[in-house]
Design an enzyme around this catalytic site. Structure first.
Site, PDB file in Angstrom:
ATOM      1  N   CYS A  53       0.938  -1.047   0.063  1.00  0.00           N
ATOM      2  CA  CYS A  53       0.043  -0.022   0.000  1.00  0.00           C
ATOM      3  C   CYS A  53       0.792   1.243  -0.089  1.00  0.00           C
ATOM      4  CB  CYS A  53      -1.104  -0.048   1.192  1.00  0.00           C
ATOM      5  SG  CYS A  53      -2.179  -1.449   0.910  1.00  0.00           S
ATOM      6  N   ASN A  92     -10.177   0.250  -0.639  1.00  0.00           N
ATOM      7  CA  ASN A  92      -8.674   0.236  -0.691  1.00  0.00           C
ATOM      8  C   ASN A  92      -7.977  -0.518  -1.820  1.00  0.00           C
ATOM      9  OD1 ASN A  92      -5.987  -0.273   0.068  1.00  0.00           O
ATOM     10  ND2 ASN A  92      -6.357  -1.042   2.159  1.00  0.00           N
ATOM     11  N   HIS A 140      -3.195   7.396   1.770  1.00  0.00           N
ATOM     12  CA  HIS A 140      -3.771   6.149   1.238  1.00  0.00           C
ATOM     13  C   HIS A 140      -4.979   5.924   1.703  1.00  0.00           C
ATOM     14  CE1 HIS A 140      -4.134   1.830   0.402  1.00  0.00           C
ATOM     15  NE2 HIS A 140      -3.841   1.580   1.737  1.00  0.00           N
TER      16      HIS A 140
HETATM   17  O1  UT7 Z   1      -3.905  -0.971   3.305  1.00  0.00           O
HETATM   18  C1  UT7 Z   1      -3.238  -1.535   4.078  1.00  0.00           C
HETATM   19  C2  UT7 Z   1      -3.538  -0.971   5.602  1.00  0.00           C
HETATM   20  N1  UT7 Z   1      -4.705  -1.437   6.027  1.00  0.00           N
HETATM   21  C3  UT7 Z   1      -5.442  -1.031   6.972  1.00  0.00           C
HETATM   22  O2  UT7 Z   1      -5.130   0.078   7.306  1.00  0.00           O
HETATM   23  C4  UT7 Z   1      -6.684  -1.317   7.397  1.00  0.00           C
HETATM   24  C5  UT7 Z   1      -6.798  -1.200   9.034  1.00  0.00           C
HETATM   25  N2  UT7 Z   1      -8.008  -1.683   9.472  1.00  0.00           N
HETATM   26  C6  UT7 Z   1      -9.252  -1.431   9.475  1.00  0.00           C
HETATM   27  O3  UT7 Z   1      -9.553  -0.486   8.765  1.00  0.00           O
HETATM   28  C7  UT7 Z   1     -10.137  -2.003  10.481  1.00  0.00           C
HETATM   29  O4  UT7 Z   1      -9.591  -2.590  11.544  1.00  0.00           O
HETATM   30  C8  UT7 Z   1     -11.245  -2.971   9.776  1.00  0.00           C
HETATM   31  C9  UT7 Z   1     -12.225  -2.262   9.076  1.00  0.00           C
HETATM   32  C10 UT7 Z   1     -10.474  -4.049   9.066  1.00  0.00           C
HETATM   33  C11 UT7 Z   1     -11.928  -3.638  11.078  1.00  0.00           C
HETATM   34  O5  UT7 Z   1     -12.543  -2.970  11.715  1.00  0.00           O
HETATM   35  P1  UT7 Z   1     -12.651  -2.859  13.226  1.00  0.00           P
HETATM   36  O6  UT7 Z   1     -13.659  -1.828  13.747  1.00  0.00           O
HETATM   37  O7  UT7 Z   1     -11.279  -3.129  13.672  1.00  0.00           O
HETATM   38  O8  UT7 Z   1     -13.445  -4.356  13.519  1.00  0.00           O
HETATM   39  P2  UT7 Z   1     -12.727  -5.737  14.142  1.00  0.00           P
HETATM   40  O9  UT7 Z   1     -11.984  -6.340  13.198  1.00  0.00           O
HETATM   41  O10 UT7 Z   1     -12.465  -5.574  15.386  1.00  0.00           O
HETATM   42  O11 UT7 Z   1     -14.075  -6.476  14.114  1.00  0.00           O
HETATM   43  C12 UT7 Z   1     -15.428  -6.200  14.663  1.00  0.00           C
HETATM   44  C13 UT7 Z   1     -16.573  -7.453  14.780  1.00  0.00           C
HETATM   45  C14 UT7 Z   1     -16.122  -8.708  14.706  1.00  0.00           C
HETATM   46  O12 UT7 Z   1     -17.084  -9.256  15.388  1.00  0.00           O
HETATM   47  P3  UT7 Z   1     -16.990  -9.571  17.162  1.00  0.00           P
HETATM   48  O13 UT7 Z   1     -15.592 -10.401  17.155  1.00  0.00           O
HETATM   49  O14 UT7 Z   1     -17.040  -8.103  17.651  1.00  0.00           O
HETATM   50  O15 UT7 Z   1     -18.318 -10.289  17.203  1.00  0.00           O
HETATM   51  C15 UT7 Z   1     -16.039  -9.270  13.203  1.00  0.00           C
HETATM   52  O16 UT7 Z   1     -15.866 -10.647  13.333  1.00  0.00           O
HETATM   53  O17 UT7 Z   1     -16.953  -7.195  13.144  1.00  0.00           O
HETATM   54  C16 UT7 Z   1     -16.884  -8.478  12.814  1.00  0.00           C
HETATM   55  N3  UT7 Z   1     -16.851  -8.198  11.042  1.00  0.00           N
HETATM   56  C17 UT7 Z   1     -17.656  -8.172  10.350  1.00  0.00           C
HETATM   57  N4  UT7 Z   1     -19.137  -8.034  10.513  1.00  0.00           N
HETATM   58  C18 UT7 Z   1     -19.729  -7.800   9.306  1.00  0.00           C
HETATM   59  C19 UT7 Z   1     -15.625  -8.310  10.641  1.00  0.00           C
HETATM   60  N5  UT7 Z   1     -15.632  -7.866   9.382  1.00  0.00           N
HETATM   61  C20 UT7 Z   1     -16.868  -7.852   8.988  1.00  0.00           C
HETATM   62  C21 UT7 Z   1     -17.668  -7.793   7.925  1.00  0.00           C
HETATM   63  N6  UT7 Z   1     -19.055  -7.699   8.193  1.00  0.00           N
HETATM   64  N7  UT7 Z   1     -17.087  -7.548   6.670  1.00  0.00           N
END
Ligand code: UT7
Length: 321
Positions: free
Chosen positions: A113, A278, A248
């Site tokens: 990225c 992204n 980015h």
């Molecule tokens: O380009 C390279 C750099 N990449 C990045 O910068 C990405 C950085 N990270 C992020 O943008 C965020 O961390 C994410 C968007 C990937 C995730 O957001 P989050 O607020 O950190 O969510 P999380 O991973 O903590 O997940 C929260 C909940 C989980 O459920 P539980 O464990 O709380 O029951 C996941 O299972 O959301 C659930 N979940 C989803 N639900 C519906 C994860 N993905 C999905 C989904 N749809 N697609």
């Protein structure tokens, strides 16, 4: 003094846009979750005939047109990608041949990225030392090909596309246009947080993207804010001097948090993550081209480019237009 000046930009997107609602028909997710957690509303997904090189060629042609130049004027192509057409040769050489400017320098940069920042700094160094006169700096990706469509925590986040800049070595006066400062970093300790689980030398497969999003998020905000401050300090400027930040586009919440940390108004941040998702190395030039073509980014503006991604790698470039 010799500086690398941006003469034009271009971008390309696949024909097909896929909305969150369409994705939710195939994956256990929802439009609400994706919008709330990421700001993404849709992404473009390449069809079989759309490749990293074909998108790069389209973006490059538009950048050349915007610059008022022809392919034969280009003697350097630096292409950032993590999704090359082939393991080798470099996709940059395919682009060079398709454009018809064979004979100059052409190579790929792999910094995921942050690839576009690494490509821009490489091209800038080569232009300033006289190795080349005019460069196409390209970020192009077909990330949809390396996504695990069964993994909802990653597959909803990415999209395909390409962006390109024409950089030209020019003798400019103090206060004139060009790349003013670039800072790049890498920290290889974090491979397991963001990687692809395959490769020619290990599995002999292409592999799929794996990410621990929450941890990456945390590192992204800290590293980006630090590298922006470092880049500004190099030229004795502050956040107030910046006209536009072209970041980015990983997550709208990262863009907001980074801007807040630096005290930058969010109105100065170019946001395309809602439309493009992204697109890895393509996201910075795609966002820049969008800002130029809709009339927000203008000649004379001070623009900060920044990115962070797998490796980890991160970096920033400050450019006067
Ligand atoms: O380009 C390279 C750099 N990449 C990045 O910068 C990405 C950085 N990270 C992020 O943008 C965020 O961390 C994410 C968007 C990937 C995730 O957001 P989050 O607020 O950190 O969510 P999380 O991973 O903590 O997940 C929260 C909940 C989980 O459920 P539980 O464990 O709380 O029951 C996941 O299972 O959301 C659930 N979940 C989803 N639900 C519906 C994860 N993905 C999905 C989904 N749809 N697609």
């Amino acid at each position: 003094m010799i500086r690398s000046v941006i003469r034009g930009s271009g971008s390309a997107l696949p024909r097909t846009a896929v909305s969150n609602a369409e994705l939710a028909e195939r994956v256990d997710t929802s439009d609400e979750w994706i919008v709330e957690r990421t700001g993404i509303r849709q992404r473009y997904i390449a069809e079989d005939d759309e490749t990293t090189s074909s998108l790069a060629v389209e973006a490059s042609r538009k950048a050349l047109e915007a610059a008022g130049l022809e392919a034969k004027d280009i003697d350097l192509i630096v292409l950032a990608t993590a999704t090359p057409d082939q393991t080798f040769p470099a996709t940059a050489t395919l682009v060079q041949h398709a454009l018809g400017c064979n004979g100059g320098i052409a190579f790929d940069v792999g910094a995921v990225c942050s690839g576009f920042l690494y490509a821009m700094a490489s091209a800038d160094s080569m232009l300033r030392t006289g190795m080349a006169k005019r460069a196409l700096v390209i970020g192009s990706e077909t990330f949809s090909r390396i996504l695990d469509w069964e993994d909802r925590t990653t597959c909803v986040l990415f999209g395909d596309g390409a962006g390109a800049l024409v950089l030209e070595a020019q003798d400019v006066a103090e206060g004139g246009p060009g790349v003013l400062a670039s800072k790049l970093h890498a920290d290889g300790a974090h491979n397991e947080l963001l990687y692809v689980d395959g490769g020619p030398s290990t599995t002999q497969t292409v592999g799929k993207l794996r990410m621990k999003g929450r941890e990456v998020f945390r590192h992204a905000v800290v590293n980006l804010a630090a590298v922006l401050e470092e880049t500004l300090a190099e030229v004795g400027l502050g956040p107030d001097d910046i006209d536009w930040v072209v970041p980015h586009q990983a997550n709208a919440r990262i863009l907001d948090a980074t801007a807040r940390k630096l005290g930058l108004p969010v109105e100065k941040v170019i946001v395309t993550v809602d439309r493009h998702a992204n697109t890895s190395a393509a996201s910075v030039p795609l966002a820049f081209d969008a800002g130029v073509r809709d009339g927000r980014i203008k000649p004379g503006d001070l623009v900060m480019f920044e990115a962070m991604g797998g490796g980890f790698t991160w970096g920033a470039s400050l450019v006067r237009l």
